[in-house]
Design an enzyme around this catalytic site. Sequence first.
Site, PDB file in Angstrom:
ATOM      1  N   ASP A  10       0.864  -1.171   0.000  1.00 46.31           N
ATOM      2  CA  ASP A  10       0.000   0.000   0.000  1.00 46.31           C
ATOM      3  C   ASP A  10       0.908   1.231   0.000  1.00 46.31           C
ATOM      4  O   ASP A  10       2.088   1.148   0.343  1.00 46.31           O
ATOM      5  CB  ASP A  10      -0.887  -0.022   1.248  1.00 46.31           C
ATOM      6  CG  ASP A  10      -1.704   1.240   1.406  1.00 46.31           C
ATOM      7  OD1 ASP A  10      -2.435   1.600   0.466  1.00 46.31           O
ATOM      8  OD2 ASP A  10      -1.597   1.871   2.471  1.00 46.31           O
ATOM      9  N   ASP A  12      -0.318   5.112   0.655  1.00 46.48           N
ATOM     10  CA  ASP A  12      -0.663   6.207   1.559  1.00 46.48           C
ATOM     11  C   ASP A  12      -0.749   5.723   3.000  1.00 46.48           C
ATOM     12  O   ASP A  12      -1.568   4.866   3.327  1.00 46.48           O
ATOM     13  CB  ASP A  12      -1.986   6.842   1.140  1.00 46.48           C
ATOM     14  CG  ASP A  12      -1.896   7.468  -0.246  1.00 46.48           C
ATOM     15  OD1 ASP A  12      -0.923   8.200  -0.492  1.00 46.48           O
ATOM     16  OD2 ASP A  12      -2.788   7.206  -1.075  1.00 46.48           O
TER      17      ASP A  12
END
Length: 268
Positions: A10, A12
């Site tokens: 991932d 953010d």
Amino acid sequence: MPHAFGLFWDVDGTMAETEEDGHRQAFNAAFAERGLPWRWSMDNYGQLLQVSGGEERLRHWLATVPSGAPGDQAGQRAMAADLQERKQVHYGHIVGAGVLAPRPGVVRLIQAAAAAGWRQWIVTTSRRQAVAALLRSQPFQPLASAFCGWVCGDDVTRKKPDPQAYAMALRQSGLAPHQVVALEDSPHGLKAVCRAGLRCLVTPSRFTVGQRFAGAAAVVNHLGDGPQQPATVVLGPALGPQAHVDLAYLQDLLPGAHPPSASPRPRS
């Protein structure tokens, strides 16, 4: 390839604290540019992060904001699309200034996995434009070549916590679920990983620290980076004497290795 491993990242909150220092400020800059009276505080934005995707977040806001938004759905969708485009421009400026630093251990782990031949993919709800801006910035640019591919918010019709992005990354990578560890920072991301049948290592961000991460293979405060930044296990197997997450630790989280502890470990 029976001995291949994958690491799905991932972006953010996981690779960098982009939400507080990047996206929130970019949204506020877009509001100011359009002469709108709204400013998202940390508390506002933390609540809005329950909605995955920037444009979706804007639509939710415009449907609930007391005043200043169009009263019809078509108008709200048009305004959200415009604000999202302007926000992306402002986010690019923020990232380009080099103010977003990788979280502890991110550079080390990406480079170690690349050297060991692990297949690394980015799996994010952010748009490809935002990911590209981040990976062009000075702190991250040397890492860009380590990734075999990206699955971004533009590529899917259903965002996290739906597992579509992770299922797509699995197909494109040629890896099986038992070969992959995914790194996430949020309950939505964790749910997407679990629903795709993968193991998840969670490193909570500023917005998600203290939240529950049921189903995670392990939770650490960050990945750890040298003796000055040791990692702390919140849930799961203990770290080795190096006090950071390494490839051996990740392999131990995969099926067939020692099962992770179901009991939270005390914070140090």
